[in-house]
Write a protein that holds these residues in place. Structure first.
Motif, PDB file in Angstrom:
ATOM      1  N   UNK A   1       0.819  -1.216   0.000  1.00 36.17           N
ATOM      2  CA  UNK A   1       0.000   0.000   0.000  1.00 36.17           C
ATOM      3  C   UNK A   1       0.852   1.265   0.000  1.00 36.17           C
ATOM      4  N   UNK A   2       2.119   1.135   0.376  1.00 30.99           N
ATOM      5  CA  UNK A   2       2.965   2.317   0.533  1.00 30.99           C
ATOM      6  C   UNK A   2       3.162   3.050  -0.784  1.00 30.99           C
ATOM      7  N   UNK A   3       3.350   2.309  -1.866  1.00 29.51           N
ATOM      8  CA  UNK A   3       3.439   2.886  -3.207  1.00 29.51           C
ATOM      9  C   UNK A   3       2.408   2.170  -4.071  1.00 29.51           C
ATOM     10  N   UNK A   4       1.154   2.458  -3.796  1.00 30.61           N
ATOM     11  CA  UNK A   4       0.035   1.717  -4.376  1.00 30.61           C
ATOM     12  C   UNK A   4       0.076   1.752  -5.898  1.00 30.61           C
ATOM     13  N   UNK A   5      -0.040   0.580  -6.522  1.00 29.06           N
ATOM     14  CA  UNK A   5      -0.004   0.524  -7.981  1.00 29.06           C
ATOM     15  C   UNK A   5      -1.401   0.753  -8.554  1.00 29.06           C
ATOM     16  N   UNK A   6      -1.537   0.542  -9.876  1.00 31.60           N
ATOM     17  CA  UNK A   6      -2.783   0.907 -10.553  1.00 31.60           C
ATOM     18  C   UNK A   6      -3.972   0.062 -10.106  1.00 31.60           C
ATOM     19  N   UNK A   7      -3.740  -1.047  -9.422  1.00 22.47           N
ATOM     20  CA  UNK A   7      -4.862  -1.869  -8.963  1.00 22.47           C
ATOM     21  C   UNK A   7      -5.622  -1.221  -7.814  1.00 22.47           C
TER      22      UNK A   7
ATOM     23  N   UNK B   1      -0.635  15.437   2.728  1.00 17.83           N
ATOM     24  CA  UNK B   1      -1.203  14.167   2.281  1.00 17.83           C
ATOM     25  C   UNK B   1      -0.378  13.598   1.134  1.00 17.83           C
ATOM     26  N   UNK B   2      -0.381  12.256   1.032  1.00 21.07           N
ATOM     27  CA  UNK B   2       0.462  11.603   0.044  1.00 21.07           C
ATOM     28  C   UNK B   2      -0.127  10.249  -0.316  1.00 21.07           C
ATOM     29  N   UNK B   3       0.274   9.734  -1.432  1.00 22.35           N
ATOM     30  CA  UNK B   3       0.014   8.379  -1.962  1.00 22.35           C
ATOM     31  C   UNK B   3      -0.910   8.399  -3.169  1.00 22.35           C
ATOM     32  N   UNK B   4      -0.327   8.168  -4.326  1.00 25.04           N
ATOM     33  CA  UNK B   4      -1.006   7.998  -5.605  1.00 25.04           C
ATOM     34  C   UNK B   4      -1.984   9.103  -5.927  1.00 25.04           C
TER      35      UNK B   4
END
Length: 679
Positions: A264-270, A294-297
């Protein structure tokens, strides 16, 4: 969107007494660009480039406070010699119009020195089968307390505007905070106050020494049973904010463990866009007077505006979006939104290369981390006529680059549509965002004066008679023919509804094709087994994505058989340990195997001693990933009309096929022979 629709994103703000021109920041992310653990010119070029692109605040990647926290490529801040490099970085970022903060950390049990081993609060490895760390002695805790202050002060003295102390992502300080990783029985373990003691002592020392904005990076939720959750972290932050002048809270999530949490830390396209904004939103409600980051994708500035508008944060971090397009903010704020290249969240060239201890790259932006090398490629001396054969990512990148370098470009594609194999990939479950790559490339091709020839198969005769000065072949690859009544992967992807109720996928490739096809078929109601002779599943997919992929497969009811095979008669799944699972006759077996380079045209030209430069790029050179395709395509486009030797030269790829013996005479003979053959 136009600039007026980003009124919150583009609004200025302050952190402490530091004024920021907008509310977009580039979060810390590891690059592996350091040299001997010191900041390199590559680091400086990379971050300065993003500052020039309009971000208001730039964070460095994690700067380690002690040699026990890094090995080959990590960035250390404890050597006096490092100071000059940090000064140059601060000057570069400031000159480019942004502010610069450092991230200061110790990774704890995740990384270490060959001399010290890994250091942690307790002797628990971060994943099964990993190195057992050294449990810190009290004297070593004191040493690290001073190290945090020394390194942070040196960075502020070097011209940095502020810093964040990393309490999250399962690094050392979170390891002390969490009851899962801190099982000490001394004053630094056990109850809540003892587990908080080490971070408190660091902050006490830092704030007594340094007069600059200092914030905290934290994981709002470890996402692990028995670990720290959002209520725990709110309590920790309340206690620390009450005691210290914390300048901001940078809210992330997850822990560095060999479980789902890490993915989840560098969440991919899924995962979808901005999947974890509930965490900063909760902190924003609790800490009204403290800026929340705030951060993440956060894939685009529209999403950033929505996050700010919903009062979920005060600033929004965009790491991978800035890797894909460092001019993201500048383009949007100057009415060039239609020129932005979007991150596709594939984690292929950024996170995937980190896992291999390689410098990060980017599928969307081939110039990532090589800003100086690309800028140093000489300009062509004159305009050329260029033919590009193949309209996938490599061919479109080549066409755009060659056009922008002043050449007249023809792009030919045998299919009636551009996109190449990506048109297959985007049909698969959780891989749809790959289509964004080719849609934006096609957009950029069609807004340029590039001649498109779609539905046209190019022959050697066409090339020889076309009076081109340079040829780029991006003809891709294809699956090997299916045998033993099996079905090849392309046929299965193109017509999944034609497959039997039970499908067995034999994976000899190890990438995304097998699991993505399996998920797609499961969604259509098929029973699916994945079989591979390999000792682990999908080894070419980064662990950051595999750890979320496995739960998806389990939820879909997909059975996975490693160290197994299906015999030629398709009668059973045969496992190495002796188990044999019979298969009925009403089963389709799909082969997913490494593809074959479609390099026939290149080999025909070589056999004819074709004298003009020919670059073979992407899968046509060797079937690999989209990263190599876009990199080599753009590189070939840049190199049209540029003299290179046989040696590699930055992104110069490989020497073109050039005849060294005959020149015009051979060209005439080739043309004559082809004409005589009726071509």
């Amino acid at each position: 969107m136009n600039p007026s629709s980003l009124s919150r994103v583009l609004a200025p703000m302050k952190i402490g007494d530091i004024e920021l021109k907008n509310r977009v920041f580039v979060p810390p992310h590891t690059t592996n660009y350091a040299i001997d653990n010191a900041i390199s010119q590559r680091n400086i070029d990379y971050l300065t480039r993003k500052a020039r692109g309009g971000a208001g605040l730039i964070f460095t990647e994690g700067i380690r406070v002690h040699p026990s926290s890094l090995r080959r490529f990590g960035l250390g801040g404890y050597e006096p010699e490092a100071q000059r490099g940090f000064e140059r970085l601060a000057d570069g970022v400031h000159d480019a119009g942004a502010r610069l903060f450092a991230q200061v950390l110790h990774t704890g049990r995740h990384d270490g020195s060959e001399w010290t081993g890994m250091w942690a609060p307790s002797a628990h490895p971060w994943a099964s089968g990993r190195e057992v760390p050294h449990s810190l002695r009290t004297s070593e805790i004191g040493l690290l307390t001073r190290a945090y202050t020394t390194v942070t002060k040196s960075l502020i003295d070097a011209g940095f505007d502020g810093a964040e102390i990393h309490l999250g992502h399962g690094h050392l300080l979170q390891q002390f905070l969490s009851p899962l990783t801190n099982t000490r029985t001394d004053a630094y373990g056990g109850d809540y106050a003892n587990r908080l003691r080490f971070p408190r002592e660091i902050l006490e020392d830092v704030f007594s020494t340094i007069d600059a904005p200092i914030g905290l990076r934290l994981s709002a939720d470890e996402m692990m049973a028995g670990g720290l959750d959002v209520d725990d972290m709110l309590q920790i932050c309340h206690d620390l904010v009450e005691e210290f002048p914390i300048a901001f809270l940078h809210v992330s999530h997850s822990a560095y463990v060999g479980e789902y949490s890490l993915s989840t830390q560098m969440a991919d396209m899924s995962f979808g866009t901005a999947p974890f904004m509930e965490y900063p939103r909760r902190f924003k409600k609790e800490f009204a007077g403290t800026p929340i980051l705030a951060v993440c994708r956060v894939d685009d500035l529209e999403t950033a505006e929505e996050i700010l508008e919903s009062n979920s944060a005060d600033m929004v971090g965009m790491a991978r979006a800035h890797i894909a397009d460092p001019d993201l903010v500048l383009k949007m704020s100057t009415g060039q939104a239609d020129q932005i290249r979007s991150c596709i969240s594939c984690n292929q060239a950024c996170v995937g290369r980190l896992e291999k201890t390689l410098p990060i790259r980017c599928v969307v932006n081939p110039e990532t981390g090589m800003e100086a090398e690309w800028a140093s490629i000489p300009q062509p001396t004159e305009s050329s006529n260029v033919l590009i054969v193949g309209g996938g990512p490599a061919g479109m990148e080549a066409a755009i680059a060659a056009h922008d370098r002043g050449h007249k470009v023809v792009l030919a594609e045998s299919s009636p549509k551009l996109g190449g194999q990506v048109r297959l990939i985007e049909k698969l479950s959780a891989r749809e965002r790959f289509g964004l790559l080719t849609r934006e490339l096609e957009r950029d091709v069609r807004t340029r004066d590039i001649e498109l020839r779609l539905g046209v198969t190019i022959t050697t005769a066409d090339i020889i008679s076309g009076h081109y000065d340079s040829v780029i072949l991006s003809t891709g690859s294809y699956p090997p023919p299916a045998e033993n009544s099996r079905i090849d992967a392309w046929k299965a992807i193109n017509d999944p509804d034609a497959l039997a109720p039970h499908v067995v996928i034999v994976d000899d490739d190890g990438g995304w094709a097998a699991p993505s096809l399996a998920l797609t078929l499961a969604q259509k109601g098929r029973t699916v087994d994945i079989v591979t002779t390999m000792d682990s599943a999908f080894p070419t997919i980064t662990v950051y994505s595999r750890l979320s992929l496995y739960p998806q497969l389990e939820k879909a009811g997909i059975a996975l058989h490693v160290l197994s095979n299906v015999p030629d008669d398709n009668s059973a799944i045969e496992e190495t340990l002796g188990t044999r699972i019979p298969l009925s006759s009403n089963v389709d077996v799909v082969d997913v195997r490494p593809q074959i380079a479609a390099d026939g045209l290149a080999r025909e030209l070589e056999a004819l001693n074709f004298v003009l430069p020919v670059h073979v790029v992407g899968d046509a050179h060797a079937p690999r990933s989209a990263m190599e395709a876009t990199f080599e395509g753009r590189g070939a486009g840049y190199l049209v009309g540029v003299t290179i030797g046989d040696e590699w030269n930055g992104p110069a790829l490989r020497a073109p096929y050039v005849d060294s013996s005959g020149g015009e005479l051979i060209t005439d003979l080739i043309t004559h022979d082809l004409a005589k053959a009726g071509s």
